[in-house]
Design an enzyme around this catalytic site. Structure first.
Site, PDB file in Angstrom:
ATOM      1  N   CYS A 130       0.875  -1.156   0.027  1.00  0.00           N
ATOM      2  CA  CYS A 130       0.209  -0.008   0.006  1.00  0.00           C
ATOM      3  C   CYS A 130       0.948   1.085   0.005  1.00  0.00           C
ATOM      4  O   CYS A 130       2.143   1.314   0.510  1.00  0.00           O
ATOM      5  CB  CYS A 130      -0.576  -0.087   1.271  1.00  0.00           C
ATOM      6  SG  CYS A 130      -1.876  -1.521   1.524  1.00  0.00           S
ATOM      7  N   ARG A 175       5.588  -0.020  -6.360  1.00  0.00           N
ATOM      8  CA  ARG A 175       5.287  -0.773  -4.994  1.00  0.00           C
ATOM      9  C   ARG A 175       4.404  -1.943  -5.007  1.00  0.00           C
ATOM     10  O   ARG A 175       4.386  -2.881  -4.435  1.00  0.00           O
ATOM     11  CB  ARG A 175       5.074  -0.055  -3.964  1.00  0.00           C
ATOM     12  CG  ARG A 175       6.128   1.164  -3.587  1.00  0.00           C
ATOM     13  CD  ARG A 175       5.719   2.136  -2.423  1.00  0.00           C
ATOM     14  NE  ARG A 175       5.846   1.290  -1.380  1.00  0.00           N
ATOM     15  CZ  ARG A 175       6.722   1.266  -0.405  1.00  0.00           C
ATOM     16  NH1 ARG A 175       7.771   1.911  -0.537  1.00  0.00           N
ATOM     17  NH2 ARG A 175       6.567   0.570   0.604  1.00  0.00           N
ATOM     18  N   TRP A 186      -3.029  -2.568  -1.330  1.00  0.00           N
ATOM     19  CA  TRP A 186      -2.691  -3.800  -1.932  1.00  0.00           C
ATOM     20  C   TRP A 186      -3.353  -4.688  -0.753  1.00  0.00           C
ATOM     21  O   TRP A 186      -3.200  -4.754   0.335  1.00  0.00           O
ATOM     22  CB  TRP A 186      -1.127  -4.072  -1.560  1.00  0.00           C
ATOM     23  CG  TRP A 186      -0.536  -5.513  -2.035  1.00  0.00           C
ATOM     24  CD1 TRP A 186      -0.068  -5.769  -3.357  1.00  0.00           C
ATOM     25  CD2 TRP A 186       0.160  -6.571  -1.287  1.00  0.00           C
ATOM     26  NE1 TRP A 186       0.224  -6.925  -3.290  1.00  0.00           N
ATOM     27  CE2 TRP A 186       0.599  -7.491  -2.242  1.00  0.00           C
ATOM     28  CE3 TRP A 186       0.202  -6.772   0.065  1.00  0.00           C
ATOM     29  CZ2 TRP A 186       1.379  -8.580  -1.724  1.00  0.00           C
ATOM     30  CZ3 TRP A 186       0.627  -7.690   0.682  1.00  0.00           C
ATOM     31  CH2 TRP A 186       1.109  -8.818  -0.234  1.00  0.00           C
ATOM     32  N   ASN A 205      -1.839   1.800   5.873  1.00  0.00           N
ATOM     33  CA  ASN A 205      -0.861   0.778   5.507  1.00  0.00           C
ATOM     34  C   ASN A 205      -0.785   0.002   6.491  1.00  0.00           C
ATOM     35  O   ASN A 205      -0.430   0.438   7.842  1.00  0.00           O
ATOM     36  CB  ASN A 205       0.457   1.576   5.095  1.00  0.00           C
ATOM     37  CG  ASN A 205       0.189   2.101   3.460  1.00  0.00           C
ATOM     38  OD1 ASN A 205      -0.764   2.190   3.115  1.00  0.00           O
ATOM     39  ND2 ASN A 205       1.362   2.829   3.242  1.00  0.00           N
ATOM     40  N   GLY A 206      -0.600  -1.362   6.377  1.00  0.00           N
ATOM     41  CA  GLY A 206      -0.332  -2.563   7.694  1.00  0.00           C
ATOM     42  C   GLY A 206      -1.330  -3.146   7.629  1.00  0.00           C
ATOM     43  O   GLY A 206      -2.417  -3.416   7.089  1.00  0.00           O
ATOM     44  N   LYS A 239      15.677 -14.201  -9.341  1.00  0.00           N
ATOM     45  CA  LYS A 239      15.136 -13.409 -10.458  1.00  0.00           C
ATOM     46  C   LYS A 239      14.392 -13.961 -11.591  1.00  0.00           C
ATOM     47  O   LYS A 239      13.097 -13.361 -11.906  1.00  0.00           O
ATOM     48  CB  LYS A 239      16.369 -12.946 -11.368  1.00  0.00           C
ATOM     49  CG  LYS A 239      17.326 -11.896 -10.614  1.00  0.00           C
ATOM     50  CD  LYS A 239      16.745 -10.384 -10.257  1.00  0.00           C
ATOM     51  CE  LYS A 239      16.028 -10.501  -8.995  1.00  0.00           C
ATOM     52  NZ  LYS A 239      16.515 -10.166  -7.738  1.00  0.00           N
ATOM     53  N   GLU A 298      10.580 -14.702 -10.295  1.00  0.00           N
ATOM     54  CA  GLU A 298       9.690 -13.731  -9.555  1.00  0.00           C
ATOM     55  C   GLU A 298       9.282 -12.850 -10.560  1.00  0.00           C
ATOM     56  O   GLU A 298       8.122 -12.438 -10.892  1.00  0.00           O
ATOM     57  CB  GLU A 298      10.457 -12.859  -8.608  1.00  0.00           C
ATOM     58  CG  GLU A 298      11.603 -11.992  -8.966  1.00  0.00           C
ATOM     59  CD  GLU A 298      12.283 -11.329  -7.880  1.00  0.00           C
ATOM     60  OE1 GLU A 298      11.449 -10.992  -6.884  1.00  0.00           O
ATOM     61  OE2 GLU A 298      13.321 -11.077  -7.967  1.00  0.00           O
ATOM     62  N   HIS A 327      22.514 -36.074  -4.925  1.00  0.00           N
ATOM     63  CA  HIS A 327      21.890 -36.620  -3.805  1.00  0.00           C
ATOM     64  C   HIS A 327      20.278 -36.235  -3.921  1.00  0.00           C
ATOM     65  O   HIS A 327      19.622 -36.418  -2.746  1.00  0.00           O
ATOM     66  CB  HIS A 327      22.385 -35.714  -2.657  1.00  0.00           C
ATOM     67  CG  HIS A 327      23.759 -35.893  -2.452  1.00  0.00           C
ATOM     68  ND1 HIS A 327      24.357 -37.258  -2.084  1.00  0.00           N
ATOM     69  CD2 HIS A 327      25.080 -35.167  -2.467  1.00  0.00           C
ATOM     70  CE1 HIS A 327      25.756 -37.192  -2.111  1.00  0.00           C
ATOM     71  NE2 HIS A 327      26.013 -35.989  -2.007  1.00  0.00           N
ATOM     72  N   LYS A 375       7.209  -3.957  -3.591  1.00  0.00           N
ATOM     73  CA  LYS A 375       8.609  -3.567  -3.608  1.00  0.00           C
ATOM     74  C   LYS A 375       9.269  -3.853  -2.052  1.00  0.00           C
ATOM     75  O   LYS A 375      10.222  -4.275  -1.865  1.00  0.00           O
ATOM     76  CB  LYS A 375       8.963  -2.403  -4.011  1.00  0.00           C
ATOM     77  CG  LYS A 375      10.137  -1.665  -4.036  1.00  0.00           C
ATOM     78  CD  LYS A 375      11.102  -2.539  -5.056  1.00  0.00           C
ATOM     79  CE  LYS A 375      12.597  -2.113  -4.946  1.00  0.00           C
ATOM     80  NZ  LYS A 375      13.415  -3.247  -5.487  1.00  0.00           N
TER      81      LYS A 375
HETATM   82  C1  F6R Z   1      13.971  -9.792  -4.984  1.00  0.00           C
HETATM   83  C2  F6R Z   1      13.566  -8.682  -3.808  1.00  0.00           C
HETATM   84  C3  F6R Z   1      13.366  -9.370  -2.667  1.00  0.00           C
HETATM   85  C4  F6R Z   1      14.028  -8.268  -1.684  1.00  0.00           C
HETATM   86  C5  F6R Z   1      13.510  -8.416  -0.185  1.00  0.00           C
HETATM   87  C6  F6R Z   1      14.356  -7.716   0.798  1.00  0.00           C
HETATM   88  O1  F6R Z   1      14.370  -9.361  -6.260  1.00  0.00           O
HETATM   89  O2  F6R Z   1      13.668  -7.626  -4.209  1.00  0.00           O
HETATM   90  O3  F6R Z   1      13.437 -10.683  -2.298  1.00  0.00           O
HETATM   91  O4  F6R Z   1      15.338  -8.476  -1.793  1.00  0.00           O
HETATM   92  O5  F6R Z   1      12.044  -8.426  -0.128  1.00  0.00           O
HETATM   93  O6  F6R Z   1      13.985  -6.067   0.554  1.00  0.00           O
HETATM   94  P1  F6R Z   1      14.839  -5.211   1.237  1.00  0.00           P
HETATM   95  O7  F6R Z   1      16.177  -5.111   0.612  1.00  0.00           O
HETATM   96  O8  F6R Z   1      14.244  -4.165   0.685  1.00  0.00           O
HETATM   97  O9  F6R Z   1      14.857  -5.428   2.515  1.00  0.00           O
END
Ligand code: F6R
Length: 606
Positions: free
Chosen positions: A2, A27, A72, A98-99, A485, A488, A504, A601
């Site tokens: 959010c 985000r 969100w 938010n939250g 990568k 996701e 294994h 994000k």
């Molecule tokens: C993957 C990605 C997430 C963040 C994770 C931590 O591409 O972006 O796995 O790395 O959510 O986020 P931060 O670094 O903001 O604590």
């Protein structure tokens, strides 16, 4: 996740709120809404994009006070009704949030028993009704909000306006960020500086438990017990240009392409060619203390955790201090033993990831010495730790982390050099690493120049239902990040394994339908890795090798060959082709590259 934007000042709030919400789109969200105050509250909210909201906000939406939100969904499906803002029954109070309010069900039941009829399924709506009741009994909106929040369990960043007090917004934070923006006779607030930088670079971050009242001519902040708190504004060095795609098709490609500059910024002013050391003044540690640690424990979530695995390897190799990395989300729940001789390192691009923040707080509560490796200056984790290293990578807008990952790995190389050179790392090895670091930006540029070839390979492999990523020791976290990568942003199933573990169990998956990306640097494990490739090929598996030399056709179908650096620094360069591979695979599959489904994000909820 959010997003919140709030404005009070002489201009019309609606266009500012819509522009701010657009800046928060990266985000991830499913619905959006705004409310402005002008002889009563005027609300518009829609399921969909901010552009859809803009279409339904009429020109007659005048008024210099308003709040906006991108939602969100957590409680209740994405819908017009569940979108924020939420209003009290008398339409006097509007709230965006938010939250997660954990005791929302209980609060809702009590309100319903008192005859309140709810319009939405959200946890947020209870706040609107509770604040409206409190507003009748208290002299100021801030008192009404402060008292209401005493009955609330959970996390929140909120903004509240009252139709009867048209000159002020009240905001509050507990576990979900709120930052104030100071303008010329106008004030802003948002959940992320991205929404503010077009208007002001002077910001104030609220702490958990703090509230603020914003009026056009200023603000004041106070704690949950009503005591005033003193805040020093910070100047953010990110401007609106950082939030543009800069001519690239996606933020992700822009951020991958920026890496020669971003790793340079992470190193800038920190490398010393005379003593072959790294200067890390932000650690707030003298040489004696730097020498005193007997272990290093690294915590972070997702890609931050994988970059921590690269960091642990670097510290063990260069400083010979036992080091390991663990997901912060696990660490915080397992009642960890906190040891005074251990240096704890928390990693976070956003500095707001709830699990990482909670792990840092748990460590501090138990007396642990915690430093941060953080990108967002002034963020919650940066404020909580005892010292640290800022990445200076600039804002990362695309949901998938790329430039923050490589900058974190570079920051770990600096930390390893720093810890190593007060111990047994020789000046010659120190010089080798300093020179290797200096070569990185140019070598990243050489890898980026192979984009067309990597795009072709991505197209070739993207059609498979799943892919295996393997690497040994230094290559293993690289494989994990490569798989992360790919899954996701392209939604192709990707599994990462230590190459040594393949036989294994997971070797059973290998066959013509399951290609393998093999991380095979020219290091002391090269022969072992080549044996693994032979085993995969013997089972009919296709292999795309990423390493430093062209393999024989017997061992791999395809290869991406990258420049060689010092073996300890190889993981940083090996990561870049995998970012490009994931990006082009996602493009080939027509995915929403910058906003992959179900993800956000910064994960500011538990
Ligand atoms: C993957 C990605 C997430 C963040 C994770 C931590 O591409 O972006 O796995 O790395 O959510 O986020 P931060 O670094 O903001 O604590």
């Amino acid at each position: 996740m959010c997003g919140i934007v709030a404005y009070v000042g002489p201009k019309d709030a609606a266009p500012i709120l819509l522009e701010g919400l657009q800046r928060l789109e990266y985000r991830g969200y499913d619905s959006a809404g705004v409310v402005v105050s002008n002889k009563g509250l005027k609300v518009r909210k829609v399921k969909g994009r901010v552009a859809d909201l803009a279409k339904v906000v009429p020109a007659r939406f005048k008024g210099g006070l308003g709040i906006g939100h991108t939602r969100w969904a957590t409680h209740g499906v994405p819908s017009d009704v569940n979108a924020h803002p939420h209003l009290s029954a008398d339409e006097r109070i509007a709230v965006v949030h938010n939250g997660i309010i954990e005791n929302a069900a209980e609060l809702r039941a009590k309100l319903e028993a008192d005859g309140v009829v709810f319009a939405s399924e959200t946890d947020t709506e209870v706040l609107a009704h509770l604040i409206a009741h409190a507003a009748d009994e208290n002299e100021t909106l801030e008192e009404a909000v402060r008292k209401t929040l005493k009955s609330v369990v959970g996390t929140y960043g909120i903004a509240v306006i009252d139709a009867e007090r048209p000159g002020e917004v009240v905001v509050a934070r507990n576990g979900s960020p709120i930052v104030l923006g100071i303008g010329e006779k106008e004030m802003f607030a948002a959940s992320d500086v991205a929404a503010l930088v077009r208007y002001t670079r002077q910001v104030v971050h609220l702490e958990d438990g703090e509230l603020a009242v914003l009026k056009a001519d200023g603000f004041h902040t106070f704690a949950s017990d009503a005591r005033e708190t003193a805040k020093e504004p910070l100047t953010v060095d990110w401007d609106a240009g950082h939030y543009d795609t800069g001519g690239y098709e996606h933020y992700l490609l822009k951020e991958i392409s920026e890496q020669p500059e971003t790793v340079t910024r992470t190193m800038s002013g920190r490398l010393d060619e005379r003593f072959h050391v790294a200067h890390l003044g932000g650690l707030n540690m003298d040489a004696r203390e730097t020498r005193s640690f007997r272990r290093v424990k690294i915590i972070g979530c997702g890609s931050a955790y994988y970059s921590g695995q690269i960091g642990a390897q670097l510290i063990e190799e260069l400083a010979r201090i036992p080091s390991d990395a663990e997901p912060a989300s696990e660490f915080r729940y397992r009642n960890p033993v906190v040891d005074p001789d251990t240096l704890y390192v928390a990693i976070s691009q956003s500095g707001e990831t709830y699990d990482t923040l909670a792990a840092v707080q748990e460590l501090k509560r138990k007396g642990g010495r915690v430093i941060g490796i953080v990108n967002a200056v002034g963020s919650a984790i940066a404020r909580e730790v005892d010292g640290g290293i800022y990445l200076h990578a600039g804002p990362e807008v695309s949901v998938a982390s790329t430039k923050a990952f490589t900058s974190t790995a570079v920051a770990f190389a600096l930390l390893a050099l720093h810890l190593g050179r007060v111990r047994d790392l020789s000046p010659a090895d120190g010089r080798r690493i300093v020179e290797g670091l200096r070569r990185l930006p140019g070598q990243i540029g050489e890898i980026l120049a192979q984009s067309d070839k990597i795009a072709e390979l991505a197209k070739k492999y993207a059609g498979h239902a799943g892919m295996m990523f393997v690497g040994r020791v230094r290559g293993y976290p690289v494989a994990r990040e490569g798989a992360q990568k790919l899954k996701e942003i392209s939604y192709v199933h990707a599994e990462a394994y230590p190459a040594s573990e393949l036989k294994h169990g997971p070797l059973a998956l290998i066959g013509p339908d399951m290609p393998t990306v093999a991380i095979v640097p020219d290091d002391e494990l090269l022969d072992k890795n080549l044996t693994t490739l032979g085993e995969i090929r013997a089972r009919g598996g296709q292999v795309l090798m990423v390493g430093h030399r062209e393999p024989s056709a017997k061992l791999a179908d395809d290869a991406i060959v990258i420049p060689k650096n010092e073996i300890e620094l190889d993981p940083i360069l090996l990561t870049i082709p995998l970012q490009l591979f994931a990006y082009y695979a996602a493009v080939a599959l027509g995915r929403d590259v910058d906003k992959p489904r179900n993800l956000a994000k910064s994960v500011t909820v538990e």
